[in-house]
Design a protein around this motif. Sequence first.
Motif, short mmCIF file in Angstrom:
data_model
loop_
_atom_site.label_atom_id
_atom_site.label_comp_id
_atom_site.label_asym_id
_atom_site.label_seq_id
_atom_site.Cartn_x
_atom_site.Cartn_y
_atom_site.Cartn_z
N ASP A 100 1.60 -12.01 -5.63
CA ASP A 100 0.73 -13.00 -6.24
C ASP A 100 -0.46 -12.35 -6.94
OD1 ASP A 100 2.42 -14.90 -5.22
OD2 ASP A 100 1.17 -15.39 -3.49
N GLU A 101 -0.95 -11.26 -6.39
CA GLU A 101 -2.12 -10.58 -6.95
C GLU A 101 -1.79 -9.83 -8.23
OE1 GLU A 101 -5.68 -7.53 -5.43
OE2 GLU A 101 -4.08 -8.18 -4.07
N THR A 102 -0.60 -9.27 -8.30
CA THR A 102 -0.24 -8.44 -9.46
C THR A 102 0.64 -9.18 -10.48
OG1 THR A 102 1.77 -7.59 -8.38
CG2 THR A 102 -0.29 -6.38 -8.02
N GLY A 103 1.32 -10.21 -10.04
CA GLY A 103 2.25 -10.90 -10.93
C GLY A 103 3.57 -10.17 -11.09
N GLU A 104 3.76 -9.06 -10.37
CA GLU A 104 5.00 -8.29 -10.45
C GLU A 104 5.79 -8.41 -9.15
OE1 GLU A 104 5.95 -7.19 -13.16
OE2 GLU A 104 4.23 -6.59 -14.37
N THR A 105 7.07 -8.07 -9.21
CA THR A 105 7.92 -8.07 -8.03
C THR A 105 7.46 -7.00 -7.05
OG1 THR A 105 9.83 -8.88 -9.25
CG2 THR A 105 10.28 -7.69 -7.20
N THR A 106 7.46 -7.33 -5.77
CA THR A 106 7.11 -6.34 -4.73
C THR A 106 8.31 -6.16 -3.81
OG1 THR A 106 6.13 -8.08 -3.33
CG2 THR A 106 4.66 -6.85 -4.80
N THR A 107 8.50 -4.94 -3.31
CA THR A 107 9.69 -4.63 -2.51
C THR A 107 9.34 -3.83 -1.26
OG1 THR A 107 10.26 -2.45 -3.44
CG2 THR A 107 10.94 -4.39 -4.69
N LEU A 108 10.24 -3.90 -0.31
CA LEU A 108 10.20 -3.06 0.89
C LEU A 108 11.51 -2.30 0.98
CD1 LEU A 108 9.01 -2.21 3.72
CD2 LEU A 108 10.28 -4.16 4.64
N SER A 109 11.42 -0.97 1.12
CA SER A 109 12.61 -0.13 1.34
C SER A 109 12.54 0.47 2.73
CB SER A 109 12.67 1.00 0.30
OG SER A 109 12.93 0.49 -0.98
N GLY A 110 13.69 0.65 3.35
CA GLY A 110 13.77 1.33 4.64
C GLY A 110 14.59 2.61 4.51
N LEU A 111 14.26 3.59 5.30
CA LEU A 111 15.00 4.84 5.33
C LEU A 111 16.28 4.63 6.11
CD1 LEU A 111 15.10 7.91 4.73
CD2 LEU A 111 13.81 8.26 6.85
N TYR A 118 16.97 -1.27 0.05
CA TYR A 118 16.02 -2.36 -0.12
C TYR A 118 16.22 -3.38 1.00
CZ TYR A 118 14.53 -0.93 -4.80
OH TYR A 118 14.01 -0.25 -5.87
N LEU A 119 15.14 -3.70 1.70
CA LEU A 119 15.18 -4.65 2.81
C LEU A 119 14.60 -6.00 2.44
CD1 LEU A 119 13.91 -2.27 5.63
CD2 LEU A 119 16.28 -2.96 5.20
N GLU A 120 13.68 -6.04 1.48
CA GLU A 120 13.00 -7.29 1.14
C GLU A 120 12.43 -7.19 -0.26
OE1 GLU A 120 12.78 -10.42 1.17
OE2 GLU A 120 12.03 -10.71 3.21
N GLN A 121 12.31 -8.32 -0.92
CA GLN A 121 11.60 -8.38 -2.20
C GLN A 121 10.97 -9.75 -2.36
OE1 GLN A 121 13.84 -8.38 -5.90
NE2 GLN A 121 15.63 -9.29 -4.92
N PHE A 122 9.88 -9.78 -3.09
CA PHE A 122 9.25 -11.02 -3.50
C PHE A 122 9.18 -10.97 -5.02
CE2 PHE A 122 8.14 -10.75 0.89
CZ PHE A 122 8.17 -12.07 1.32
N GLU A 123 10.01 -11.80 -5.65
CA GLU A 123 10.20 -11.70 -7.09
C GLU A 123 9.00 -12.23 -7.86
OE1 GLU A 123 13.79 -13.34 -8.60
OE2 GLU A 123 15.02 -12.51 -6.98
N SER A 124 8.71 -11.56 -8.96
CA SER A 124 7.71 -12.03 -9.91
C SER A 124 8.08 -13.41 -10.42
CB SER A 124 7.61 -11.04 -11.08
OG SER A 124 6.84 -11.59 -12.14
N GLU A 125 7.08 -14.19 -10.73
CA GLU A 125 7.33 -15.52 -11.29
C GLU A 125 7.36 -15.48 -12.81
OE1 GLU A 125 4.44 -18.10 -9.56
OE2 GLU A 125 5.34 -18.02 -7.56
N ARG A 126 7.21 -14.29 -13.40
CA ARG A 126 7.26 -14.16 -14.85
C ARG A 126 8.70 -14.28 -15.34
NH1 ARG A 126 3.10 -9.14 -16.15
NH2 ARG A 126 1.26 -10.06 -15.17
N GLU A 127 8.84 -14.69 -16.61
CA GLU A 127 10.17 -14.86 -17.17
C GLU A 127 10.90 -13.52 -17.25
OE1 GLU A 127 12.40 -16.81 -21.09
OE2 GLU A 127 10.21 -16.81 -20.93
N ILE A 128 10.20 -12.48 -17.68
CA ILE A 128 10.78 -11.13 -17.75
C ILE A 128 10.26 -10.36 -16.55
CG2 ILE A 128 10.96 -9.00 -19.08
CD1 ILE A 128 10.48 -10.65 -21.59
#
Length: 257
Positions: A100-111, A118-128
């Motif tokens: 929400d703060e950046t407007g970009e997708t954020t992810t979590l990766s695990g070793l 990739y374990l989790e992502q919160f997708e950007s709400e932007r069209e691209i």
Amino acid sequence: MSNKDNTTGTEVAGRVADVLLLFATGPKYLGVSAIGRELGVSKAVVYRILQSLVSREMLATDPGVAGYRLGPAAVALGASALRGFDLRVAAAPVLRRLRDETGETTTLSGLLGDERVYLEQFESEREIKMTVELGKRFPLHAGSSGKVILANLPADRREALLAAPHDALTERTIVAEDELRAELERVAEDGVAVSLGERQAGAGSVAAPVFGPDGEVRGAISICGPEYRFTPDLVERYRELVRAAAGEIARTPAATR
């Protein structure tokens, strides 16, 4: 039960696990011949394993499509594992806020072994925007999340991975051992890794490591999106944001259970 029976049972279990792991890391559909070649097992043995897995809904087939795919039982098992992963629980609210703060997708990766997933992502709400495939494995030498994990592995393990051959995923992937070592030294010192088209052409990302209570790196979080939006000024801002967010996740009780 005799020692021979124990050995046979172990071998069968190992082959079943190897077959399932091929579906986790390979293409969506796999056939008997491809699995047999990859594992060095006869078609007859592979076929029996596949039929057993289909009967338990671990694998499935689709009309008109050659080969097998992961079935509903395997998907449910994977979802259950993700729900029980404490790091994912701890990271979720932080990643959502970071998105929400950046407007970009954020992810979590695990070793996972010598790779990351990739374990989790919160997708950007932007069209691209950029999205990732949860559960898919990636090498550690390419991309910001992989590099920041690799840079923080124990020295002996890191050196062993550095000495192995590295595939170029794009024309910008760092594959030369000396160049990659220098890059990892910078990442370890800074605590943040940046990737501009190194794992996926046209994608930018900034990542920080997440450590467990034992001090070992457990994964990484990232901010990712189209490369053209990752201007130098924003990259510097994202460095501070992911560094602070990773520290917050590591201090969350759910991440240390």
